[in-house]
Design an enzyme around this catalytic site. Structure first.
Site, PDB file in Angstrom:
ATOM      1  N   ALA A 122       0.776  -1.247   0.000  1.00  0.00           N
ATOM      2  CA  ALA A 122       0.000   0.000   0.000  1.00  0.00           C
ATOM      3  C   ALA A 122       0.808   1.299   0.000  1.00  0.00           C
ATOM      4  CB  ALA A 122      -0.954   0.012   1.191  1.00  0.00           C
ATOM      5  N   GLY A 125       0.403   5.076  -0.482  1.00  0.00           N
ATOM      6  CA  GLY A 125      -1.011   5.210  -0.121  1.00  0.00           C
ATOM      7  C   GLY A 125      -1.922   5.732  -1.215  1.00  0.00           C
ATOM      8  N   GLY A 126      -1.416   5.809  -2.448  1.00  0.00           N
ATOM      9  CA  GLY A 126      -2.258   6.305  -3.552  1.00  0.00           C
ATOM     10  C   GLY A 126      -3.517   5.459  -3.727  1.00  0.00           C
ATOM     11  N   LYS A 127      -3.323   4.137  -3.827  1.00  0.00           N
ATOM     12  CA  LYS A 127      -4.484   3.260  -4.055  1.00  0.00           C
ATOM     13  C   LYS A 127      -5.329   3.186  -2.781  1.00  0.00           C
ATOM     14  CE  LYS A 127      -2.547   1.614  -8.031  1.00  0.00           C
ATOM     15  NZ  LYS A 127      -1.255   2.244  -7.832  1.00  0.00           N
ATOM     16  N   GLU A 145       1.759  -2.458   4.473  1.00  0.00           N
ATOM     17  CA  GLU A 145       3.053  -2.246   3.818  1.00  0.00           C
ATOM     18  C   GLU A 145       4.117  -3.015   4.591  1.00  0.00           C
ATOM     19  OE1 GLU A 145       4.401  -0.854   1.048  1.00  0.00           O
ATOM     20  OE2 GLU A 145       6.344  -1.439   1.867  1.00  0.00           O
ATOM     21  N   ASP A 172       4.411  -8.787   6.466  1.00  0.00           N
ATOM     22  CA  ASP A 172       4.790  -9.496   5.249  1.00  0.00           C
ATOM     23  C   ASP A 172       3.512 -10.128   4.662  1.00  0.00           C
ATOM     24  OD1 ASP A 172       7.527 -10.863   4.041  1.00  0.00           O
ATOM     25  OD2 ASP A 172       5.728 -12.099   3.777  1.00  0.00           O
ATOM     26  N   CYS A 242       3.209  -1.351 -12.519  1.00  0.00           N
ATOM     27  CA  CYS A 242       3.552  -0.248 -13.419  1.00  0.00           C
ATOM     28  C   CYS A 242       4.702  -0.709 -14.319  1.00  0.00           C
ATOM     29  CB  CYS A 242       3.873   1.030 -12.653  1.00  0.00           C
ATOM     30  SG  CYS A 242       5.171   0.854 -11.451  1.00  0.00           S
TER      31      CYS A 242
HETATM   32  N1  SAM Z   1       0.013   0.875  -3.934  1.00  0.00           N
HETATM   33  C1  SAM Z   1       0.959   1.952  -3.727  1.00  0.00           C
HETATM   34  C2  SAM Z   1       0.324   3.255  -4.114  1.00  0.00           C
HETATM   35  O1  SAM Z   1      -0.613   3.258  -4.924  1.00  0.00           O
HETATM   36  O2  SAM Z   1       0.718   4.301  -3.567  1.00  0.00           O
HETATM   37  C3  SAM Z   1       2.251   1.713  -4.458  1.00  0.00           C
HETATM   38  C4  SAM Z   1       2.831   0.367  -4.156  1.00  0.00           C
HETATM   39  S1  SAM Z   1       4.386   0.041  -4.890  1.00  0.00           S
HETATM   40  C5  SAM Z   1       4.003  -0.285  -6.540  1.00  0.00           C
HETATM   41  C6  SAM Z   1       4.748  -1.545  -4.250  1.00  0.00           C
HETATM   42  C7  SAM Z   1       4.929  -1.626  -2.758  1.00  0.00           C
HETATM   43  O3  SAM Z   1       5.252  -2.976  -2.425  1.00  0.00           O
HETATM   44  C8  SAM Z   1       6.046  -0.767  -2.203  1.00  0.00           C
HETATM   45  O4  SAM Z   1       5.557   0.062  -1.182  1.00  0.00           O
HETATM   46  C9  SAM Z   1       7.051  -1.769  -1.656  1.00  0.00           C
HETATM   47  O5  SAM Z   1       7.676  -1.319  -0.471  1.00  0.00           O
HETATM   48  C10 SAM Z   1       6.208  -2.981  -1.387  1.00  0.00           C
HETATM   49  N2  SAM Z   1       6.975  -4.232  -1.405  1.00  0.00           N
HETATM   50  C11 SAM Z   1       8.273  -4.403  -1.723  1.00  0.00           C
HETATM   51  N3  SAM Z   1       8.605  -5.699  -1.589  1.00  0.00           N
HETATM   52  C12 SAM Z   1       7.511  -6.351  -1.181  1.00  0.00           C
HETATM   53  C13 SAM Z   1       7.241  -7.698  -0.847  1.00  0.00           C
HETATM   54  N4  SAM Z   1       8.171  -8.637  -0.931  1.00  0.00           N
HETATM   55  N5  SAM Z   1       6.000  -7.996  -0.433  1.00  0.00           N
HETATM   56  C14 SAM Z   1       5.049  -7.044  -0.371  1.00  0.00           C
HETATM   57  N6  SAM Z   1       5.248  -5.770  -0.672  1.00  0.00           N
HETATM   58  C15 SAM Z   1       6.467  -5.422  -1.067  1.00  0.00           C
END
Ligand code: SAM
Length: 465
Positions: A122, A125-127, A145, A172, A242
């Site tokens: 998350a 926090g955009g989504k 997160e 996790d 993305c």
């Molecule tokens: N959803 C968010 C938004 O809209 O603002 C952006 C999320 S970003 C694409 C992916 C997120 O997954 C990051 O915050 C990252 O820290 C987290 N992440 C990294 N490794 C991960 C893992 N192994 N399991 C779960 N989340 C992880």
């Protein structure tokens, strides 16, 4: 055409639905910056105020993002840091393509229901802020997160958004399996190789490699497999990245369809949006590709599934009750919180936490299984005499109309947000909400000859004008 994009990336995208190499390279070379934001409907119920916020950001009328009710494009990028409305949580600056999550949720879920929604990856926090704006008041959003520091940033952004029906967790994905069949909706906005953001951030190209795509693809499968048990039978999974890479997009849809008990949910897409519908090679699952040469937004991929097995959450026998605030202490909250009788007041380590009533049976379950970083709205700390109000209360939509307020000009608001003393003559005494255009920014204590600024130090504006 020469381009800063890796040829191994471009070559790997050849043949993908909608990929037009020349147009793709051209739009990256041009480097246009698309700016978009989403208004916070809970804080901008007054249409004139919403209009004022948009007008303050753009000298010309703004254009709506077609797939989002509260999303708008700005003709240029203003300094959000120096906009008091930003700090008041009037809007979230969000890339337009990713607002399509709203369309996916509206078409796959019954939003009139009280839903339990998990946003698994998350931060920042955009989504999550988008999800909070479209779910019903009786619904609950768990914004999770895994990375601790990023969970802090997520909690700050959720606090600024001001909603009470959100819990921020720092777990996790595999921890979610402790809650089998618990969630009605699960959003996995997975960590990815990030090619979709290359136009916005050309420096990120340095970190891209075919190996990182392969690693991300493996990680995406692991994350989905780990968290999958937490989705209930009939529940909705929204998967997004993305990245443009097939390994992280269509290949993951095939993997979901083959490895998890899931059926693909196609979404209606208007032709004028120029979003490309793609189909996974093996299982014909529909997904949606966003290319910056076709849509006004960055690269994005999204798809939707329904879970077909696994059952639903069975509450255990153990019924943990949240520690309730005594009647005597509840009275102390009366002048601060509107509709207090509709909220549950929880006593937690000297703090008072306000929760919507629907959350009281859910929070103990979450507490038992996950690490909760924030739940509901912290009203403040109760001392023998009074409530010392918390910033979360100021940022929420829960403050009582009787709380004293001080109207600040833009200059004074910026002074306050820099944690300087705003040069203001206040007619009120004691605790007061400092406001900009009727939107609360934070607390101050008005003393006979000075004002104590209680804006949180860690949130203060550091940038000089
Ligand atoms: N959803 C968010 C938004 O809209 O603002 C952006 C999320 S970003 C694409 C992916 C997120 O997954 C990051 O915050 C990252 O820290 C987290 N992440 C990294 N490794 C991960 C893992 N192994 N399991 C779960 N989340 C992880």
């Amino acid at each position: 055409m020469s381009s800063y994009l890796p040829s191994s990336l471009l070559n790997s995208l050849e043949g993908l639905p909608g990929f037009d190499r020349a147009a793709f390279e051209e739009v990256h070379a041009a480097g246009e910056r698309v700016t978009s934001l989403r208004l916070n409907p809970a804080k901008l119920q007054d249409k004139d105020l919403a209009e004022k916020v948009l007008q303050s950001l753009s000298p010309v009328p703004v254009q709506p993002v077609p797939w989002s009710q509260h999303g708008y494009y700005l003709p240029q990028r203003p300094s959000f840091t120096l906009d008091p409305f930003f700090h008041a949580g009037a809007y979230y600056v969000q890339e337009a393509s990713s607002m399509f999550l709203e369309h996916a949720i509206r078409h796959s879920c019954d939003l009139a229901q009280s839903l339990k929604v998990l946003d698994l990856c998350a931060a920042p926090g955009g989504k999550s802020t988008l999800l909070q704006s479209i779910i019903s008041a009786g619904s609950l959003l768990v914004a999770n997160e895994v990375i601790r520091a990023r969970a802090g940033l997520l909690a700050d952004n959720i606090s600024r958004w001001g909603a009470a029906n959100v819990v921020v967790t720092n777990n996790d994905p595999r921890d979610m399996a402790r809650l089998p069949g618990f969630f009605d909706v699960m959003v996995v906005d997975a960590p990815c190789s990030g090619s979709g953001l290359f136009r916005r951030d050309p420096a990120a190209v340095e970190e891209w490699s075919p190996e990182s795509v392969a690693l991300c693809s493996q990680r995406q499968q692991r994350i989905l497999a780990d968290a999958w048990p937490a989705l209930k039978e009939g529940g909705i999974l929204v998967y997004s990245t993305c990245s443009y890479s097939r390994e992280e997009d269509e290949a993951i849809l095939d993997w979901i369809s083959m490895e998890l008990d899931a059926e693909n949910v196609p979404l209606p897409v208007e032709a004028s949006w120029n979003i490309v519908t793609t189909s996974s090679g093996k299982r014909n699952c529909e997904g949606y590709r966003f290319y910056p040469d076709k849509v006004k937004g960055e690269g994005f991929f999204i798809a939707c599934f329904r879970k077909t097995g696994g059952g639903a959450w069975q509450p255990g026998k153990r019924k943990d009750a949240l520690p309730a605030l005594s009647k005597k202490d509840r009275v102390k909250l009366q002048p601060w919180v509107q509709n207090l009788e509709e909220l549950y007041c929880m006593a937690h380590q000297g703090d008072v936490i306000l929760l919507p009533p629907g959350m009281t049976s859910i929070v103990p379950v979450l507490q038992q299984h996950l690490y909760l970083r924030k739940a509901g709205i912290k009203a403040g700390q109760l001392t023998a005499k009074e409530l010392v109000p918390d910033h979360q209360l100021a940022a929420s939509t829960l403050t009582a109309a009787t709380v004293p307020r001080v109207a600040l000009t833009r200059e004074q608001a910026l002074q306050y947000l820099r944690k300087e003393d705003p040069a203001v003559q206040a007619a009120v005494k004691g605790w007061a909400l400092m406001q900009y255009e009727t939107m609360p920014l934070g607390w101050a204590k008005i003393l006979p000859n000075r004002i104590n600024n209680y804006y949180p130090k860690e949130l203060r504006i550091l940038k000089e004008i």
